[in-house]
Design a protein around this motif. Structure first.
Motif, PDB file in Angstrom:
ATOM      1  N   GLY A  30      -2.488 -12.277  -0.174  1.00 11.17           N
ATOM      2  CA  GLY A  30      -3.049 -11.251  -1.042  1.00 11.17           C
ATOM      3  C   GLY A  30      -4.564 -11.197  -0.965  1.00 11.17           C
ATOM      4  N   VAL A  31      -5.205 -12.357  -0.976  1.00 13.72           N
ATOM      5  CA  VAL A  31      -6.671 -12.403  -0.858  1.00 13.72           C
ATOM      6  C   VAL A  31      -7.117 -11.836   0.485  1.00 13.72           C
ATOM      7  N   LYS A  32      -6.370 -12.160   1.549  1.00 15.35           N
ATOM      8  CA  LYS A  32      -6.717 -11.641   2.872  1.00 15.35           C
ATOM      9  C   LYS A  32      -6.661 -10.116   2.895  1.00 15.35           C
ATOM     10  N   LEU A  33      -5.612  -9.538   2.296  1.00 14.87           N
ATOM     11  CA  LEU A  33      -5.495  -8.084   2.266  1.00 14.87           C
ATOM     12  C   LEU A  33      -6.623  -7.438   1.464  1.00 14.87           C
ATOM     13  N   LEU A  34      -7.027  -8.090   0.376  1.00 16.35           N
ATOM     14  CA  LEU A  34      -8.099  -7.536  -0.448  1.00 16.35           C
ATOM     15  C   LEU A  34      -9.423  -7.470   0.298  1.00 16.35           C
ATOM     16  N   PHE A  35      -9.674  -8.439   1.188  1.00 21.88           N
ATOM     17  CA  PHE A  35     -10.976  -8.513   1.850  1.00 21.88           C
ATOM     18  C   PHE A  35     -10.966  -7.990   3.281  1.00 21.88           C
ATOM     19  N   LYS A  36      -9.814  -7.539   3.761  1.00 22.56           N
ATOM     20  CA  LYS A  36      -9.783  -6.913   5.077  1.00 22.56           C
ATOM     21  C   LYS A  36     -10.440  -5.537   5.013  1.00 22.56           C
ATOM     22  N   GLN A  37     -10.954  -5.064   6.137  1.00 19.13           N
ATOM     23  CA  GLN A  37     -11.614  -3.767   6.170  1.00 19.13           C
ATOM     24  C   GLN A  37     -10.630  -2.658   5.819  1.00 19.13           C
ATOM     25  N   ASP A  38     -10.982  -1.859   4.827  1.00 16.45           N
ATOM     26  CA  ASP A  38     -10.133  -0.759   4.379  1.00 16.45           C
ATOM     27  C   ASP A  38     -10.487   0.470   5.216  1.00 16.45           C
ATOM     28  N   TRP A  39      -9.862   0.583   6.369  1.00 16.85           N
ATOM     29  CA  TRP A  39     -10.253   1.568   7.381  1.00 16.85           C
ATOM     30  C   TRP A  39      -9.377   2.807   7.308  1.00 16.85           C
ATOM     31  N   VAL A  40      -9.997   3.976   7.424  1.00 17.38           N
ATOM     32  CA  VAL A  40      -9.261   5.239   7.504  1.00 17.38           C
ATOM     33  C   VAL A  40      -9.506   5.823   8.887  1.00 17.38           C
ATOM     34  N   PRO A  41      -8.457   6.056   9.670  1.00 22.36           N
ATOM     35  CA  PRO A  41      -8.660   6.603  11.023  1.00 22.36           C
ATOM     36  C   PRO A  41      -9.405   7.935  10.971  1.00 22.36           C
ATOM     37  N   PRO A  42     -10.324   8.170  11.903  1.00 27.39           N
ATOM     38  CA  PRO A  42     -11.087   9.433  11.889  1.00 27.39           C
ATOM     39  C   PRO A  42     -10.218  10.669  12.110  1.00 27.39           C
ATOM     40  N   PHE A  43      -9.039  10.494  12.714  1.00 31.56           N
ATOM     41  CA  PHE A  43      -8.163  11.631  12.984  1.00 31.56           C
ATOM     42  C   PHE A  43      -7.184  11.898  11.841  1.00 31.56           C
ATOM     43  N   ALA A  44      -7.241  11.106  10.760  1.00 31.08           N
ATOM     44  CA  ALA A  44      -6.301  11.247   9.647  1.00 31.08           C
ATOM     45  C   ALA A  44      -6.839  12.220   8.605  1.00 31.08           C
ATOM     46  N   ASP A  45      -5.929  12.758   7.792  1.00 35.25           N
ATOM     47  CA  ASP A  45      -6.299  13.568   6.632  1.00 35.25           C
ATOM     48  C   ASP A  45      -6.645  12.596   5.510  1.00 35.25           C
ATOM     49  N   ARG A  46      -7.940  12.395   5.265  1.00 35.87           N
ATOM     50  CA  ARG A  46      -8.391  11.278   4.442  1.00 35.87           C
ATOM     51  C   ARG A  46      -7.817  11.311   3.019  1.00 35.87           C
ATOM     52  N   GLY A  47      -7.867  12.466   2.358  1.00 34.08           N
ATOM     53  CA  GLY A  47      -7.404  12.538   0.972  1.00 34.08           C
ATOM     54  C   GLY A  47      -5.937  12.198   0.830  1.00 34.08           C
ATOM     55  N   VAL A  48      -5.086  12.799   1.656  1.00 33.17           N
ATOM     56  CA  VAL A  48      -3.650  12.541   1.590  1.00 33.17           C
ATOM     57  C   VAL A  48      -3.340  11.121   2.046  1.00 33.17           C
ATOM     58  N   PHE A  49      -4.086  10.647   3.050  1.00 31.44           N
ATOM     59  CA  PHE A  49      -3.898   9.296   3.579  1.00 31.44           C
ATOM     60  C   PHE A  49      -4.103   8.248   2.485  1.00 31.44           C
ATOM     61  N   VAL A  50      -5.100   8.456   1.645  1.00 31.71           N
ATOM     62  CA  VAL A  50      -5.388   7.515   0.552  1.00 31.71           C
ATOM     63  C   VAL A  50      -4.402   7.686  -0.593  1.00 31.71           C
ATOM     64  N   LEU A  51      -3.959   8.926  -0.840  1.00 33.70           N
ATOM     65  CA  LEU A  51      -3.075   9.207  -1.969  1.00 33.70           C
ATOM     66  C   LEU A  51      -1.663   8.656  -1.773  1.00 33.70           C
ATOM     67  N   ALA A  52      -1.179   8.639  -0.529  1.00 36.05           N
ATOM     68  CA  ALA A  52       0.225   8.285  -0.264  1.00 36.05           C
ATOM     69  C   ALA A  52       0.611   6.903  -0.805  1.00 36.05           C
ATOM     70  N   PRO A  53      -0.108   5.819  -0.500  1.00 33.02           N
ATOM     71  CA  PRO A  53       0.316   4.513  -1.045  1.00 33.02           C
ATOM     72  C   PRO A  53       0.227   4.438  -2.556  1.00 33.02           C
ATOM     73  N   ALA A  54      -0.707   5.188  -3.150  1.00 31.28           N
ATOM     74  CA  ALA A  54      -0.809   5.194  -4.615  1.00 31.28           C
ATOM     75  C   ALA A  54       0.436   5.819  -5.236  1.00 31.28           C
ATOM     76  N   ILE A  55       0.967   6.875  -4.603  1.00 25.97           N
ATOM     77  CA  ILE A  55       2.197   7.497  -5.113  1.00 25.97           C
ATOM     78  C   ILE A  55       3.353   6.507  -5.034  1.00 25.97           C
ATOM     79  N   GLY A  56       3.471   5.802  -3.897  1.00 23.83           N
ATOM     80  CA  GLY A  56       4.550   4.831  -3.748  1.00 23.83           C
ATOM     81  C   GLY A  56       4.498   3.733  -4.791  1.00 23.83           C
ATOM     82  N   MET A  57       3.296   3.208  -5.055  1.00 25.13           N
ATOM     83  CA  MET A  57       3.150   2.153  -6.054  1.00 25.13           C
ATOM     84  C   MET A  57       3.432   2.678  -7.460  1.00 25.13           C
ATOM     85  N   MET A  58       2.926   3.871  -7.764  1.00 23.73           N
ATOM     86  CA  MET A  58       3.069   4.417  -9.111  1.00 23.73           C
ATOM     87  C   MET A  58       4.531   4.676  -9.462  1.00 23.73           C
TER      88      MET A  58
END
Length: 317
Positions: free
Chosen positions: A53-81
């Protein structure tokens, strides 16, 4: 005071249990497969989950330049919620959960599971990657299909209990657990639950031998961790649902309801892990054929049999 603290403590407890479940699974898999599990960090390797868990928290939170940034970030939040909200109506004590007495609790959970499909679909689409897109398409077809069988399999329980409230369903099992009269629905629900959480052997949306990692191929850091923990929280949710719907919830002699509920849920979680150790992964077409050609007719047969028995009992003097 206790009722006020439940909305805060329940999500934190679920996240903590889901994190520790990663260690439990690896230890049990090592035991069942006659090999070592994690055994270096802490006594019995118990701190390995914390280290991950600590490793995941401190790993680089990278968003691919070819991705749709807003939806890319929103998707895991929907799954968790959606997973965390589902725990609000689980009656894990005699008093119920946060909203354990909700009269449509079962429908609420099915609705949250339906919304969970958006997480994997949006993750696969927003990643703009062929492997992620294929994983998202597989996940959408698999989850939507098996939600149909899951819902139909639960009709027998609802008919027998006469309510959609999970607390009423538990109370209706005072004489006999529904796993006995609803054994057919129980089997269908278990298979649908495994497919819904895309766990082995039904983890085809993220089959590493052909899709890399499926819908979360491009995810890293905390966003990957949210998908990861949401999957393990989903295992706990389905196990808690099986306990509530078919194993009498917290009903049992001598011990408090919360203890019985915990023991039954832990037993179901161990069964989920054992399936991963014992069964191979089928082909995707075999998985879909199993659902539409076998599970759907069986779930409809269960509804017809339950209705027939209830009608005969009502007309018998």
């Amino acid at each position: 005071m206790m009722r006020l603290s439940l909305p805060v403590l329940t999500p934190l407890a679920v996240l903590g249990l889901a994190t520790m479940l990663t260690w439990v699974e690896r230890r049990l898999l090592g035991l069942w497969q006659d090999r070592y599990g994690p055994n270096r960090v802490g006594p019995g390797g118990v701190f390995q989950a914390v280290a991950d868990g600590v490793k995941l928290l401190f790993k680089q939170d990278w968003v691919p330049p070819f991705a749709d940034r807003g939806v890319f970030v929103l998707a895991p939040a929907i799954g968790m919620m959606t997973v965390l909200l589902s725990f609000a109506v689980i009656p894990f004590t005699a008093m119920g959960g946060i909203a354990g007495g909700m009269n449509v609790g079962l429908l609420f959970i099915l609705a949250m599971m339906g919304l969970g499909v958006y997480a994997v679909v949006l993750a696969g689409w927003a990643s703009n990657s062929k492997y992620a897109l294929l994983g998202g398409m597989r996940a959408a077809a698999q989850m939507i299909s098996y939600e149909v069988f899951m819902g139909v399999s639960l009709l027998g329980v609802v008919m027998a209990a006469g309510s959609f409230s999970l607390r009423d369903i538990v109370a209706a099992q005072g004489r006999v657990w529904f796993v006995i009269p609803q054994c057919l629905g129980f089997c269908v629900f278990m298979l649908a639950g495994i497919a819904e959480t895309h766990r082995l052997p039904f983890d085809l949306p993220e089959g590493e031998n052909e899709l890399g990692a499926g819908f979360h191929t491009e995810y890293s850091g905390l966003k990957f961790g949210m998908f990861f923990i949401a999957e393990y929280a989903g295992i706990i949710l389905v196990s808690a649902l099986v306990t509530t719907l078919y194993l009498g919830g917290g009903l049992g002699p001598v011990l408090p309801a919360a203890v019985w509920f915990t023991l039954k849920t832990c037993g179901m979680v161990m069964f989920f892990i054992l399936l991963r150790a014992a069964l191979p992964r089928p082909r995707y077409d075999q998985l879909m054929a199993l659902g539409w050609k076998i599970l759907l007719p069986l779930s409809l047969l269960n509804v017809m049999a339950t209705g027939t028995i209830m009608m005969l009992r009502a007309t018998t003097p």
